[in-house]
Design a protein around this motif. Structure first.
Motif, PDB file in Angstrom:
ATOM      1  N   ALA A  22       0.851  -1.187   0.000  1.00  0.00           N
ATOM      2  CA  ALA A  22       0.000   0.000   0.000  1.00  0.00           C
ATOM      3  C   ALA A  22       0.886   1.236   0.000  1.00  0.00           C
ATOM      4  O   ALA A  22       2.017   1.211   0.476  1.00  0.00           O
ATOM      5  CB  ALA A  22      -0.911   0.004   1.222  1.00  0.00           C
ATOM      6  N   THR A  23       0.362   2.312  -0.558  1.00  0.00           N
ATOM      7  CA  THR A  23       1.101   3.572  -0.567  1.00  0.00           C
ATOM      8  C   THR A  23       0.130   4.741  -0.457  1.00  0.00           C
ATOM      9  O   THR A  23      -1.036   4.620  -0.808  1.00  0.00           O
ATOM     10  CB  THR A  23       1.962   3.720  -1.834  1.00  0.00           C
ATOM     11  N   ARG A  24       0.644   5.865   0.019  1.00  0.00           N
ATOM     12  CA  ARG A  24      -0.128   7.101   0.090  1.00  0.00           C
ATOM     13  C   ARG A  24       0.627   8.242  -0.578  1.00  0.00           C
ATOM     14  O   ARG A  24       0.285   9.395  -0.392  1.00  0.00           O
ATOM     15  CB  ARG A  24      -0.453   7.457   1.542  1.00  0.00           C
ATOM     16  N   GLU A  25       1.690   7.904  -1.330  1.00  0.00           N
ATOM     17  CA  GLU A  25       2.421   8.948  -2.045  1.00  0.00           C
ATOM     18  C   GLU A  25       2.830   8.449  -3.425  1.00  0.00           C
ATOM     19  O   GLU A  25       2.910   7.257  -3.673  1.00  0.00           O
ATOM     20  CB  GLU A  25       3.640   9.423  -1.258  1.00  0.00           C
ATOM     21  N   GLN A  37      -2.457  13.682  -4.001  1.00  0.00           N
ATOM     22  CA  GLN A  37      -3.006  12.820  -2.963  1.00  0.00           C
ATOM     23  C   GLN A  37      -3.191  11.447  -3.605  1.00  0.00           C
ATOM     24  O   GLN A  37      -3.914  11.309  -4.589  1.00  0.00           O
ATOM     25  CB  GLN A  37      -4.333  13.367  -2.466  1.00  0.00           C
ATOM     26  N   VAL A  39      -3.645   7.076  -3.155  1.00  0.00           N
ATOM     27  CA  VAL A  39      -3.932   5.872  -2.383  1.00  0.00           C
ATOM     28  C   VAL A  39      -3.796   4.710  -3.353  1.00  0.00           C
ATOM     29  O   VAL A  39      -4.412   4.699  -4.415  1.00  0.00           O
ATOM     30  CB  VAL A  39      -5.358   5.893  -1.782  1.00  0.00           C
ATOM     31  N   THR A  41      -3.326   0.254  -3.421  1.00  0.00           N
ATOM     32  CA  THR A  41      -3.179  -1.034  -2.758  1.00  0.00           C
ATOM     33  C   THR A  41      -3.016  -2.110  -3.818  1.00  0.00           C
ATOM     34  O   THR A  41      -3.620  -2.035  -4.888  1.00  0.00           O
ATOM     35  CB  THR A  41      -4.388  -1.381  -1.871  1.00  0.00           C
TER      36      THR A  41
END
Length: 160
Positions: A22-25, A37, A39, A41
């Protein structure tokens, strides 16, 4: 991962590994963070069928295998400056399939070592420019290797 340098026993065997990420960047081509922004997975279910013959070659065991992988991924990108250009997509199904047409593994008293040549085929769905592709879209080949070091006589403590 433990046992990275250890081949399966002679005969046929099956292994299953579930990978998740998972990542947020989001990062650009130079590794710099892009101000979006994000998101994302990914889940990959690796199903590997392995064959190790009983005879030895170059004092090591041969290995032949195929890894059939299924992927399930989702992502969304939101540009805070241009929200209308935001993207999101999801995809699930067959992804790249990896074949090991030739691998060798050795077992010594305190160390197991393996090396192999592998080919990855772009099985599964791929359309140039699509945002829900399930594979890389190209064939590739590579060498891989692994070692397992046993820290005690019973081989119950190891470093891989």
């Amino acid at each position: 991962m433990t046992g990275a340098g250890t081949l399966a026993s002679p005969g046929f065997s099956y292994t299953n590994q579930l990978w998740s990420g998972a990542t947020r960047e989001t990062k650009g081509p130079n590794g710099n963070v892009i101000p979006l922004q994000a998101v994302g997975t990914t889940f990959i279910d690796n199903n590997t069928i392995i064959y190790v013959p009983k005879f030895k070659f170059l004092s090591g065991h041969l290995e032949f295998s195929v890894d059939i992988a299924l992927a399930n991924g989702r992502f969304s990108l939101i540009d805070p400056f241009v929200p209308a250009q935001s993207e999101s997509a999801a995809g699930a199904g067959l992804t790249n399939t990896t074949f090991v047409p030739f691998g060798l593994g050795w077992n010594w008293k305190h160390v197991d070592f393996q090396t192999s040549y592998a080919v990855s085929a772009p099985t599964g769905r791929y359309t140039a420019g699509a945002n829900n592709n399930l594979n890389s879209g190209y064939w590739t080949n590579f060498l891989q290797t692994g070692a397992t070091i046993y820290l005690d006589k019973s081989k119950s403590t190891q470093i891989s």
